[in-house]
Design a protein around this motif. Sequence first.
Motif, PDB file in Angstrom:
ATOM      1  N   LEU A   1       0.801  -1.214   0.000  1.00  0.00           N
ATOM      2  CA  LEU A   1       0.000   0.000   0.000  1.00  0.00           C
ATOM      3  C   LEU A   1       0.842   1.277   0.000  1.00  0.00           C
ATOM      4  O   LEU A   1       0.352   2.335  -0.382  1.00  0.00           O
ATOM      5  CB  LEU A   1      -0.953   0.007   1.195  1.00  0.00           C
ATOM      6  CG  LEU A   1      -2.064  -1.032   1.131  1.00  0.00           C
ATOM      7  CD1 LEU A   1      -2.876  -1.018   2.413  1.00  0.00           C
ATOM      8  CD2 LEU A   1      -2.962  -0.798  -0.070  1.00  0.00           C
ATOM      9  N   SER A   2       2.096   1.185   0.417  1.00  0.00           N
ATOM     10  CA  SER A   2       2.943   2.380   0.404  1.00  0.00           C
ATOM     11  C   SER A   2       3.392   2.741  -1.020  1.00  0.00           C
ATOM     12  O   SER A   2       3.780   3.863  -1.274  1.00  0.00           O
ATOM     13  CB  SER A   2       4.164   2.177   1.294  1.00  0.00           C
ATOM     14  OG  SER A   2       5.012   1.189   0.743  1.00  0.00           O
ATOM     15  N   ARG A   3       3.269   1.814  -1.947  1.00  0.00           N
ATOM     16  CA  ARG A   3       3.710   2.063  -3.321  1.00  0.00           C
ATOM     17  C   ARG A   3       2.587   2.528  -4.248  1.00  0.00           C
ATOM     18  O   ARG A   3       2.848   2.930  -5.368  1.00  0.00           O
ATOM     19  CB  ARG A   3       4.345   0.803  -3.890  1.00  0.00           C
ATOM     20  CG  ARG A   3       5.597   0.414  -3.145  1.00  0.00           C
ATOM     21  CD  ARG A   3       6.131  -0.901  -3.651  1.00  0.00           C
ATOM     22  NE  ARG A   3       7.165  -1.390  -2.791  1.00  0.00           N
ATOM     23  CZ  ARG A   3       8.451  -1.318  -3.063  1.00  0.00           C
ATOM     24  NH1 ARG A   3       8.859  -0.769  -4.172  1.00  0.00           N
ATOM     25  NH2 ARG A   3       9.330  -1.791  -2.227  1.00  0.00           N
ATOM     26  N   ILE A   4       1.338   2.426  -3.793  1.00  0.00           N
ATOM     27  CA  ILE A   4       0.234   2.840  -4.656  1.00  0.00           C
ATOM     28  C   ILE A   4      -0.509   4.014  -4.022  1.00  0.00           C
ATOM     29  O   ILE A   4      -0.482   4.195  -2.807  1.00  0.00           O
ATOM     30  CB  ILE A   4      -0.747   1.676  -4.932  1.00  0.00           C
ATOM     31  CG1 ILE A   4      -1.380   1.164  -3.636  1.00  0.00           C
ATOM     32  CG2 ILE A   4      -0.073   0.560  -5.676  1.00  0.00           C
ATOM     33  CD1 ILE A   4      -2.460   0.138  -3.860  1.00  0.00           C
TER      34      ILE A   4
ATOM     35  N   TRP B   1     -11.704   8.389  -1.003  1.00  0.00           N
ATOM     36  CA  TRP B   1     -12.798   7.714  -0.308  1.00  0.00           C
ATOM     37  C   TRP B   1     -12.300   6.483   0.437  1.00  0.00           C
ATOM     38  O   TRP B   1     -12.800   6.134   1.502  1.00  0.00           O
ATOM     39  CB  TRP B   1     -13.932   7.350  -1.266  1.00  0.00           C
ATOM     40  CG  TRP B   1     -13.566   6.304  -2.297  1.00  0.00           C
ATOM     41  CD1 TRP B   1     -13.064   6.530  -3.534  1.00  0.00           C
ATOM     42  CD2 TRP B   1     -13.645   4.891  -2.145  1.00  0.00           C
ATOM     43  NE1 TRP B   1     -12.829   5.339  -4.177  1.00  0.00           N
ATOM     44  CE2 TRP B   1     -13.185   4.312  -3.344  1.00  0.00           C
ATOM     45  CE3 TRP B   1     -14.061   4.050  -1.122  1.00  0.00           C
ATOM     46  CZ2 TRP B   1     -13.126   2.946  -3.540  1.00  0.00           C
ATOM     47  CZ3 TRP B   1     -14.004   2.678  -1.335  1.00  0.00           C
ATOM     48  CH2 TRP B   1     -13.542   2.134  -2.522  1.00  0.00           C
ATOM     49  N   THR B   2     -11.278   5.813  -0.094  1.00  0.00           N
ATOM     50  CA  THR B   2     -10.720   4.645   0.572  1.00  0.00           C
ATOM     51  C   THR B   2     -10.001   5.052   1.852  1.00  0.00           C
ATOM     52  O   THR B   2     -10.145   4.396   2.886  1.00  0.00           O
ATOM     53  CB  THR B   2      -9.734   3.904  -0.359  1.00  0.00           C
ATOM     54  OG1 THR B   2     -10.377   3.636  -1.596  1.00  0.00           O
ATOM     55  CG2 THR B   2      -9.248   2.623   0.252  1.00  0.00           C
ATOM     56  N   ILE B   3      -9.257   6.128   1.774  1.00  0.00           N
ATOM     57  CA  ILE B   3      -8.532   6.603   2.953  1.00  0.00           C
ATOM     58  C   ILE B   3      -9.503   7.030   4.042  1.00  0.00           C
ATOM     59  O   ILE B   3      -9.327   6.701   5.218  1.00  0.00           O
ATOM     60  CB  ILE B   3      -7.580   7.749   2.561  1.00  0.00           C
ATOM     61  CG1 ILE B   3      -6.486   7.202   1.647  1.00  0.00           C
ATOM     62  CG2 ILE B   3      -6.971   8.396   3.792  1.00  0.00           C
ATOM     63  CD1 ILE B   3      -5.610   8.252   1.030  1.00  0.00           C
ATOM     64  N   SER B   4     -10.556   7.743   3.672  1.00  0.00           N
ATOM     65  CA  SER B   4     -11.528   8.168   4.682  1.00  0.00           C
ATOM     66  C   SER B   4     -12.272   6.972   5.270  1.00  0.00           C
ATOM     67  O   SER B   4     -12.611   6.964   6.454  1.00  0.00           O
ATOM     68  CB  SER B   4     -12.506   9.177   4.096  1.00  0.00           C
ATOM     69  OG  SER B   4     -13.297   8.577   3.111  1.00  0.00           O
ATOM     70  N   TRP B   5     -12.522   5.948   4.460  1.00  0.00           N
ATOM     71  CA  TRP B   5     -13.174   4.745   4.952  1.00  0.00           C
ATOM     72  C   TRP B   5     -12.249   3.987   5.912  1.00  0.00           C
ATOM     73  O   TRP B   5     -12.689   3.500   6.958  1.00  0.00           O
ATOM     74  CB  TRP B   5     -13.566   3.855   3.776  1.00  0.00           C
ATOM     75  CG  TRP B   5     -14.283   2.610   4.168  1.00  0.00           C
ATOM     76  CD1 TRP B   5     -15.577   2.495   4.548  1.00  0.00           C
ATOM     77  CD2 TRP B   5     -13.713   1.293   4.237  1.00  0.00           C
ATOM     78  NE1 TRP B   5     -15.865   1.185   4.835  1.00  0.00           N
ATOM     79  CE2 TRP B   5     -14.737   0.424   4.657  1.00  0.00           C
ATOM     80  CE3 TRP B   5     -12.455   0.765   3.982  1.00  0.00           C
ATOM     81  CZ2 TRP B   5     -14.535  -0.934   4.830  1.00  0.00           C
ATOM     82  CZ3 TRP B   5     -12.259  -0.592   4.147  1.00  0.00           C
ATOM     83  CH2 TRP B   5     -13.287  -1.421   4.563  1.00  0.00           C
ATOM     84  N   LEU B   6     -10.965   3.893   5.577  1.00  0.00           N
ATOM     85  CA  LEU B   6     -10.009   3.175   6.422  1.00  0.00           C
ATOM     86  C   LEU B   6      -9.801   3.863   7.767  1.00  0.00           C
ATOM     87  O   LEU B   6      -9.466   3.204   8.758  1.00  0.00           O
ATOM     88  CB  LEU B   6      -8.669   3.021   5.692  1.00  0.00           C
ATOM     89  CG  LEU B   6      -8.648   2.013   4.543  1.00  0.00           C
ATOM     90  CD1 LEU B   6      -7.323   2.108   3.798  1.00  0.00           C
ATOM     91  CD2 LEU B   6      -8.878   0.613   5.043  1.00  0.00           C
ATOM     92  N   LYS B   7      -9.989   5.179   7.826  1.00  0.00           N
ATOM     93  CA  LYS B   7      -9.827   5.899   9.091  1.00  0.00           C
ATOM     94  C   LYS B   7     -10.889   5.501  10.104  1.00  0.00           C
ATOM     95  O   LYS B   7     -10.692   5.677  11.306  1.00  0.00           O
ATOM     96  CB  LYS B   7      -9.887   7.407   8.848  1.00  0.00           C
ATOM     97  CG  LYS B   7      -8.645   7.946   8.196  1.00  0.00           C
ATOM     98  CD  LYS B   7      -8.752   9.440   8.005  1.00  0.00           C
ATOM     99  CE  LYS B   7      -7.516   9.949   7.293  1.00  0.00           C
ATOM    100  NZ  LYS B   7      -7.584  11.388   7.049  1.00  0.00           N
TER     101      LYS B   7
END
Length: 108
Positions: A29-32, A37-43
Amino acid sequence: MEVRYTILLIIIGSAIVTLIPRVLPLMLLSRIELPEWTISWLKNIPVAVMAALLVQSLLMSDNQISLTSNKLELIAALPTFLVAILTKSLIGTVITGVLSLMVLRFVF
């Protein structure tokens, strides 16, 4: 103390099995670039996990919802939640929860 070869292999294997699910997603995940919306969902995942753990430990007894069996824990949760909301301090929240439950168990 003598370390047997099989025990050493078990310890190394356990370390690898524990490390892979933690490091592999981090490396990938550090390379892509993830969509916003994915970041806000993961939070929200840590909050959801914590809520599930708290509800289970505070409200469940013998696999049934019960508000009467964990009275002290529910009362101790009130100042703990208040400190968590006001300070957002993990150590302050933990100390408040432990002290609240300790005092309640000592008194009752």
